[in-house]
Design an enzyme around this catalytic site. Structure first.
Site, mmCIF file in Angstrom:
data_model
loop_
_atom_site.group_PDB
_atom_site.id
_atom_site.type_symbol
_atom_site.label_atom_id
_atom_site.label_comp_id
_atom_site.label_asym_id
_atom_site.label_seq_id
_atom_site.Cartn_x
_atom_site.Cartn_y
_atom_site.Cartn_z
ATOM 1 N N ARG A 183 24.760 53.908 51.735
ATOM 2 C CA ARG A 183 25.403 54.269 52.998
ATOM 3 C C ARG A 183 24.484 55.229 53.748
ATOM 4 O O ARG A 183 23.639 55.897 53.156
ATOM 5 C CB ARG A 183 26.744 54.954 52.753
ATOM 6 N N LYS A 236 31.264 58.440 48.639
ATOM 7 C CA LYS A 236 32.541 58.895 49.187
ATOM 8 C C LYS A 236 33.360 59.577 48.096
ATOM 9 O O LYS A 236 33.318 59.185 46.936
ATOM 10 C CB LYS A 236 33.327 57.713 49.766
ATOM 11 N N HIS A 251 24.133 50.254 58.447
ATOM 12 C CA HIS A 251 25.146 49.542 57.682
ATOM 13 C C HIS A 251 24.881 48.039 57.653
ATOM 14 O O HIS A 251 25.341 47.349 56.742
ATOM 15 C CB HIS A 251 26.543 49.837 58.239
ATOM 16 N N ARG A 258 22.903 47.584 54.611
ATOM 17 C CA ARG A 258 23.784 47.657 53.434
ATOM 18 C C ARG A 258 24.563 46.350 53.275
ATOM 19 O O ARG A 258 24.674 45.815 52.167
ATOM 20 C CB ARG A 258 24.735 48.846 53.588
ATOM 21 N N HIS A 313 32.306 50.899 45.944
ATOM 22 C CA HIS A 313 33.632 50.759 46.539
ATOM 23 C C HIS A 313 34.670 51.412 45.633
ATOM 24 O O HIS A 313 34.658 51.209 44.427
ATOM 25 C CB HIS A 313 33.971 49.283 46.752
ATOM 26 N N TYR A 337 35.982 45.828 37.354
ATOM 27 C CA TYR A 337 34.645 45.979 36.774
ATOM 28 C C TYR A 337 34.417 47.325 36.110
ATOM 29 O O TYR A 337 33.284 47.741 35.875
ATOM 30 C CB TYR A 337 33.572 45.734 37.841
#
Length: 299
Positions: free
Chosen positions: A146, A170, A237, A240, A263, A272
């Site tokens: 990011r 994040k 982005h 990305r 994410h 996962y």
């Protein structure tokens, strides 16, 4: 109502320590609700019920507000009422059970593989700006960072010997990412030039005055590269998104790509959770078009 909104925003700032950007977004959304309440002669937050809030959401949707924006507004309302309930100023939450209208999800814009390679494989001048910008482009596309992750990157987060970078994503969550061979080479050519500026801190990417590059400066450099090499608008982005699209296209391993992107959605994270990094690195090494090793290259 205004005083209670002010008190809640102060609570977010001082106690929850939310970022200025998040605080500003929440305040804008809640002021939108407040303005509507005043027009409807709703004199207190306690008087706002689910039917009236649903009417506001429907009205905003008709005016063109996206589903994503309305979801954020409802999140802001829930936060406000959680605070009001805790303070004994209200005993309900009108947003309970409300969901924004479903809208069409816009597909992210990406470069196809040929365009990505065209961007990255042009001749690079052997000077400060060219080497720095090439390293920025390569790292964005190599590892799917990011903008905020690349902007905040420090030297101690890079391990070029092992081809790894640790990023702070994040929610202050860290993740370990592979760095492809081309990106490693670009960074190795950039870092000696960086050192000549006598940088003020450990930022990987600095200006000619040795100061950490901010988000806007990086956006402008990426935009300039897109116009120069591709004749199109380009933003971080998009690189990305291209990273994710090309890796998924080659590997067909959605879980690995989600892990590499960092994410945090629990529904995808649970799928996962048990994948270890070695598997992710193997998927990355074998699938990413800028990471494939040349035969005999063990570095």
């Amino acid at each position: 109502m205004e005083r209670q909104l002010d008190a809640y925003c102060e609570h977010l700032r001082s106690e929850r320590q939310v970022s200025p950007h998040t605080l500003s977004a929440y305040r804008r959304d809640l002021e939108k609700v407040l303005g509507w309440c005043q027009k409807q002669n709703i004199g207190s937050w306690a008087a706002l019920d689910i039917q009236r809030l649903r009417s506001l959401i429907a009205r905003l949707h008709q005016q063109g507000q996206s589903s994503r924006s309305l979801a954020r507004l409802l999140s802001a309302v829930r936060g406000l009422y959680h605070y009001l309930n805790r303070e004994g100023l209200c005993d309900h939450d009108p947003a309970t059970g409300l969901a924004p209208p479903k809208g069409e999800r816009r597909l992210p814009k990406t470069l196809d593989t040929d365009r990505a390679l065209q961007l990255l494989e042009g001749a690079v001048e052997d000077d400060f700006l060219a080497r720095r910008d090439q390293a920025i482009l390569e790292l964005f596309y190599s590892s799917g960072l990011r903008l905020s992750e690349l902007t905040g990157l420090n030297l101690d987060q890079l391990d070029l010997a092992d081809g790894m970078v640790q990023v702070l994503g994040k929610g202050s969550k860290t993740r370990l990412l592979p760095v492809g061979r081309k990106a490693r080479e670009a960074l190795e050519q950039w870092l000696p030039l960086r050192a000549l500026t006598n940088p003020a801190d450990d930022a990987v990417f600095v200006s000619q005055q040795g100061r950490r590059l901010g988000p806007r400066a990086i956006q402008l450099r990426v935009k300039a590269a897109g116009e120069r090499e591709l004749g199109q608008n380009l933003h971080p982005h998009m690189l990305r998104h291209s990273f994710a699209s090309h890796l998924l296209e080659s590997s067909q391993d959605l879980r690995a790509v989600q892990e590499l992107l960092g994410h945090s959605d629990i529904k995808t994270t649970q799928i996962y959770t048990h994948l270890d990094f070695q598997h992710l690195a193997t998927v990355y090494d074998s699938a990413h078009p800028r990471a494939k090793r040349i035969k005999g290259d063990e570095s």
